[in-house]
Enzyme design. Structure first.
Site, PDB file in Angstrom:
ATOM      1  N   GLN A  82       1.073   6.659  -6.966  1.00  0.00           N
ATOM      2  CA  GLN A  82       0.672   7.457  -6.446  1.00  0.00           C
ATOM      3  C   GLN A  82       0.149   9.023  -6.849  1.00  0.00           C
ATOM      4  O   GLN A  82       0.802   9.183  -6.233  1.00  0.00           O
ATOM      5  CB  GLN A  82      -0.419   6.863  -4.829  1.00  0.00           C
ATOM      6  CG  GLN A  82      -1.510   7.834  -4.399  1.00  0.00           C
ATOM      7  CD  GLN A  82      -2.087   7.466  -2.916  1.00  0.00           C
ATOM      8  OE1 GLN A  82      -1.016   7.955  -2.453  1.00  0.00           O
ATOM      9  NE2 GLN A  82      -2.542   6.267  -3.064  1.00  0.00           N
ATOM     10  N   ARG A 110       1.255  -1.515   7.138  1.00  0.00           N
ATOM     11  CA  ARG A 110       2.551  -1.777   8.108  1.00  0.00           C
ATOM     12  C   ARG A 110       2.757  -3.711   8.128  1.00  0.00           C
ATOM     13  O   ARG A 110       4.338  -3.092   8.508  1.00  0.00           O
ATOM     14  CB  ARG A 110       1.969  -1.765   9.301  1.00  0.00           C
ATOM     15  CG  ARG A 110       1.676  -0.127   9.974  1.00  0.00           C
ATOM     16  CD  ARG A 110       0.894  -0.056  11.095  1.00  0.00           C
ATOM     17  NE  ARG A 110       0.341   1.511  10.935  1.00  0.00           N
ATOM     18  CZ  ARG A 110      -0.770   2.026  11.188  1.00  0.00           C
ATOM     19  NH1 ARG A 110      -1.638   1.426  10.133  1.00  0.00           N
ATOM     20  NH2 ARG A 110      -0.689   3.894  11.012  1.00  0.00           N
ATOM     21  N   SER A 169       0.985  -1.423   0.071  1.00  0.00           N
ATOM     22  CA  SER A 169       0.134   0.218  -0.059  1.00  0.00           C
ATOM     23  C   SER A 169       0.379   1.399   0.184  1.00  0.00           C
ATOM     24  O   SER A 169       1.826   1.370   0.608  1.00  0.00           O
ATOM     25  CB  SER A 169      -0.708  -0.030   1.097  1.00  0.00           C
ATOM     26  OG  SER A 169      -2.264   1.341   1.097  1.00  0.00           O
ATOM     27  N   PRO A 170       0.790   3.065  -0.248  1.00  0.00           N
ATOM     28  CA  PRO A 170       0.906   3.300  -0.166  1.00  0.00           C
ATOM     29  C   PRO A 170       1.168   4.205   1.062  1.00  0.00           C
ATOM     30  O   PRO A 170       0.206   3.937   1.230  1.00  0.00           O
ATOM     31  CB  PRO A 170       0.203   4.633  -1.693  1.00  0.00           C
ATOM     32  CG  PRO A 170      -0.596   3.596  -2.379  1.00  0.00           C
ATOM     33  CD  PRO A 170      -0.670   2.483  -1.513  1.00  0.00           C
ATOM     34  N   TYR A 184      -6.846  15.076   0.939  1.00  0.00           N
ATOM     35  CA  TYR A 184      -6.056  15.483  -0.209  1.00  0.00           C
ATOM     36  C   TYR A 184      -7.136  16.715  -1.031  1.00  0.00           C
ATOM     37  O   TYR A 184      -8.054  16.402  -0.672  1.00  0.00           O
ATOM     38  CB  TYR A 184      -6.015  14.634  -0.268  1.00  0.00           C
ATOM     39  CG  TYR A 184      -3.967  14.314   0.874  1.00  0.00           C
ATOM     40  CD1 TYR A 184      -3.744  15.211   1.740  1.00  0.00           C
ATOM     41  CD2 TYR A 184      -4.383  13.121   1.083  1.00  0.00           C
ATOM     42  CE1 TYR A 184      -2.999  14.318   2.686  1.00  0.00           C
ATOM     43  CE2 TYR A 184      -3.246  12.643   1.909  1.00  0.00           C
ATOM     44  CZ  TYR A 184      -2.525  12.992   2.553  1.00  0.00           C
ATOM     45  OH  TYR A 184      -2.149  13.167   3.803  1.00  0.00           O
ATOM     46  N   ARG A 226      -8.283   5.792  -5.438  1.00  0.00           N
ATOM     47  CA  ARG A 226      -7.985   5.583  -4.124  1.00  0.00           C
ATOM     48  C   ARG A 226      -9.713   7.091  -3.227  1.00  0.00           C
ATOM     49  O   ARG A 226      -9.439   8.181  -3.900  1.00  0.00           O
ATOM     50  CB  ARG A 226      -7.104   5.546  -3.341  1.00  0.00           C
ATOM     51  CG  ARG A 226      -6.641   5.664  -1.876  1.00  0.00           C
ATOM     52  CD  ARG A 226      -6.067   5.398  -0.923  1.00  0.00           C
ATOM     53  NE  ARG A 226      -5.396   4.214  -0.796  1.00  0.00           N
ATOM     54  CZ  ARG A 226      -5.045   4.199   0.234  1.00  0.00           C
ATOM     55  NH1 ARG A 226      -4.638   4.375   0.888  1.00  0.00           N
ATOM     56  NH2 ARG A 226      -4.049   2.363  -0.279  1.00  0.00           N
TER      57      ARG A 226
END
Length: 773
Positions: free
Chosen positions: A498, A721, A419-420, A579, A627
């Site tokens: 991304q 993680r 994942s980013p 964002y 996303r």
């Protein structure tokens, strides 16, 4: 003259000397608590108030787990022995859908009649000297609290005690969208049975299980709109019972159903912020509820009773005992409630799954709560699980996570995505050696797709001074160094970029210096949909004008062109986490009154304009994903229904998959964390729309990945993680599953480490004899 020794001080009783105990409610939890408390200290005076008669009960069968029974056996062998004599046990679950019956074995249930359970507990309480007051309303909780040392409120989902102290307990009660009714049949099913009926009014389902050699519980459930359309709102108990028997005649073999003061009700989830007030404590459904589809209400109440009695025995005073009880039980209950909610929502959304292949539908149902998993089910019933895998297309010996997946012209060799993750380690937006090693290591680790962090499309679009960019040729060249390494040294691994713009969340410190905190100096101006600061201490952004929107769209296009030149295989447009583009989508952050604000259609307008422009500039054979934040975790924000609409809109414009995240849009969000907690949103989007989805959010084990993929809840699983903890997470997942196929090839340099190392001696002789000295 002799003097007598002073009298010894009495030893304080455990639990702060709780000698007089009042129990409100004579259900299984209240009765068992009363019996345990009396058994542990026969000198106690324990009184139970129950407003119904001894033989009044609602519902029919009760299911208890082996874990709960083990606790009962240890605490009260007499009750355990009585229960053992009554239990009906079975292993199989039958799932019947569209005239196909699939059976899965090895599940291990034990059940008995609720009335018989109460009789056993009544007898035990009487044997121990507990005073049982039937047909007696308990005095108000405040009255009891003044007269008794301890008040145990086991007065159910409609608890008057909880209501009386609502300001202290802080209850939250959520009413759900399905109606259900408890009924019984006078024969024993030979398995736990789920049956689906597709009627002219909508989908209805039967949950049935035996609780005696000649009796079964039958619960009929359906969504509110189906219940009303079918006319059940106008039927009395007898008419409803007869109608249900006709609808599920095949399951019942044409036999009738019977009720017992049965009524159609909506399930209510009860959560309390506190479980005790002074000397009054909540137990069972008064404190918490869990949906009947995981069979846990009585189980939780009995386990509460065991924990409360133990804490009163172990702690030096009553406040310590009640605090210890809540500390011990709360995480267990929270976990159960998460599983119950997942199960509840699965059945609420049952129509979304009806067109799945039959065996996959059965697997999806069995794993709906995430407590039964692919690996767990494989151990319970290997033949059933192999059948699901074959239908899915898994070659023999290939776990679902190692099957390929195609996005446009790109075929991913497995279903794992790194994942980013923002690293905040670029200098002037240029990725350096850290990025080469970080992304290169993850690519060598076996994932099918490795994503960069959010790469910013402009200097003003950075989150922090350490954010990477693609707004200069130098940055594109530095990224090319990374993609060349990945493609040369980890062939078969796809690398995705991304692209995003920070919006109102920009000009902040590096994460480890103070996440989302504004810079002390050197700030740059911020752009957003509306002039709303992210936090009270954040900078206020300017609302973008038409010219500003055009400029930012141009920046995304230029960054996408550089990303192609840099050699990326996939591009993801970041429209999540508050964002810039996410700020247009959420009604909490978009207060515009022009064509870019107001309705969801308008809020989508600018993100779709950016998507269209980027898609046009990005090579046709390379996939684009988006996303989104599927919920803002805040009142008035993006809803799950909105998320489906957002996903549909992007898919209609050419998105190849939706990467479904949640939250981080507003600073006062209240996320509902837990294992795979964001997956239900991805699941809903996928199964309502048919759009491929990437799920993310506390997916931490390869078993979770296999389960989610095989059940059809997601197409790809993104893990963050776990890949920080173990860059070779995917290769290790393959090794742990004894898989060595094309979905997870080890780099030749690492092949010698493809087997798990030995952890210690295994040849030590076991102790056989104990000799006395």
């Amino acid at each position: 003259m002799a003097t007598s020794a002073p009298a010894a001080s009495p030893t304080p009783a455990p639990g702060g000397g709780a000698r007089r105990i009042a129990v409100i409610g004579g259900g299984p939890g209240g009765l068992y608590a009363a019996a345990l408390l009396k058994r542990l200290d026969p000198a106690r005076e324990v009184t139970v108030w129950e407003r119904n008669a001894p033989d009044d009960t609602f519902g029919f069968g009760v299911v208890l787990s082996d874990e709960t029974l083990g606790g009962i056996e240890h605490a009260d062998p007499a009750v355990y022995a009585a229960l053992q004599a009554e239990f009906v046990r079975w292993d199989d679950i039958d799932i019947v859908h569209r005239d196909r019956r699939h059976t899965s074995g090895g599940h291990g249930f034990a059940a008995l009649g609720r009335r018989r359970l109460l009789e056993i507990l009544h007898a035990r309480c009487r044997d121990l000297g507990v005073e049982l007051r039937f047909r007696a309303e308990a005095p108000p909780a405040a009255t009891l609290a003044a007269a008794y040392d301890l008040v145990v409120a086991a007065d159910g989902v409609h608890s008057l005690t909880r209501a009386a102290y609502a300001d202290v307990f802080g209850p939250s009660v959520t009413t759900h969208r399905c109606r259900y009714i408890w009924l019984a049949a006078d024969f024993a099913f030979d398995a736990f049975r789920f049956e689906i009926a597709e009627t002219e009014h909508g989908v209805m389902q039967l949950h049935g299980y035996p609780y005696a050699r000649d009796a079964s519980t039958v619960i009929v459930e359906m969504r509110e709109e189906v219940w009303r359309s079918a006319g059940f709102a106008e039927l009395d108990e007898g008419e409803s019972t007869e109608r249900c028997a006709k609808i599920f005649a095949d399951a019942l073999g044409g036999r009738p159903l019977r009720g017992n003061n049965s009524a159609w009700i909506n399930f209510r989830t009860v959560v309390n912020s506190r479980w005790s007030h002074g000397n009054t404590v909540l137990l069972g459904d008064a404190a918490h509820t869990a949906h009947f589809s995981i069979g846990s209400g009585t189980k939780l109440a009995v386990e509460d009773a065991l924990a409360l009695a133990a804490c009163l025995q172990e702690q030096p005073d009553l406040p310590s005992a009640l605090a210890a009880y809540e500390t011990e039980r709360r995480p267990v209950v929270a976990s159960t409630q998460r599983a119950a909610r997942a199960s509840l929502e699965w059945f609420e959304r049952l129509p979304d799954y009806l067109d799945q292949p039959p065996r996959q539908f059965a697997f999806n149902l069995l794993t709906r709560s995430r407590r039964v998993t692919h690996d767990n089910l494989r151990l319970r019933d290997a033949d059933f699980t192999r059948g699901v895998e074959r239908d899915f297309g898994c070659p023999d010996g290939t776990p679902p996570m190692f099957t390929p997946f195609r996005l446009r012209g790109l075929t991913l060799r497995n279903r794992v995505v790194v994942s980013p993750m923002d690293m905040y380690s670029a200098v002037d937006g240029v990725p350096g050696d850290f990025h080469l090693v970080h992304l290169g290591a993850r690519a060598l680790g076996g994932a099918g797709l490795v994503m960069t962090e959010m790469v910013c499309v402009s200097e003003r679009g950075r989150i922090t001074p350490g954010c990477a960019g693609l707004y200069t040729a130098e940055q594109a060249g530095a990224w090319r160094r990374v993609t060349d390494f990945v493609h040369a040294q980890a062939p078969g691994t796809a690398l995705g970029v991304q692209l995003g713009h920070s919006g109102r969340k920009g000009s902040t410190k590096l994460m480890w210096d103070g996440i989302d905190e504004p810079l002390p100096d050197g700030n740059w101006p911020l752009d957003a949909a509306s002039p709303l600061p992210y936090r009270p201490d954040s900078q206020t952004p300017r609302a973008l004008s038409r010219a500003g929107l055009n400029e930012i769209r141009r920046q995304f296009v230029e960054a996408a062109r550089r990303a192609d030149l840099a050699g990326f295989d996939l591009l993801e447009l970041h429209c999540a986490h508050g964002y810039l583009l996410s700020g247009f989508l959420s009604p909490l952050t978009n207060r515009r009154t022009d064509a870019y604000g107001g309705s969801l259609e308008n809020r989508l307008r600018f993100p779709l304009e950016v998507f269209d422009a980027v898609r046009e500039s990005w090579p046709d054979g390379k996939p684009m994903t988006v996303r989104i934040s599927a919920t803002d975790w805040a009142d008035g924000g993006t809803t799950a229904e909105d998320a489906v609409g957002i996903a549909r809109a992007f898919a209609a414009h050419g998105a190849d998959a939706i990467d479904v995240s949640t939250g981080q849009v507003v600073s006062d969000e209240r996320p509902d964390y837990g294992r795979s907690y964001q997956t239900p949103y991805a699941d809903r989007i996928r199964n309502e729309t048919g759009i491929p989805v990437i799920t993310v959010g506390a997916v931490s084990s390869w078993d979770d990945v296999n389960s989610l993929i095989l059940a059809g809840r997601a197409d790809l699983c993104a893990l963050a993680r776990p890949h920080l903890y173990d860059p070779h997470w995917t290769l290790h997942a393959a090794a742990e599953q004894d898989y060595a196929g094309p979905g997870a090839p080890w780099p030749v340099q690492y092949r010698a480490g493809s087997r798990r190392p030995q952890t210690g001696r295994t040849d030590t002789p076991k102790q056989r004899l104990t000799l006395e000295s």
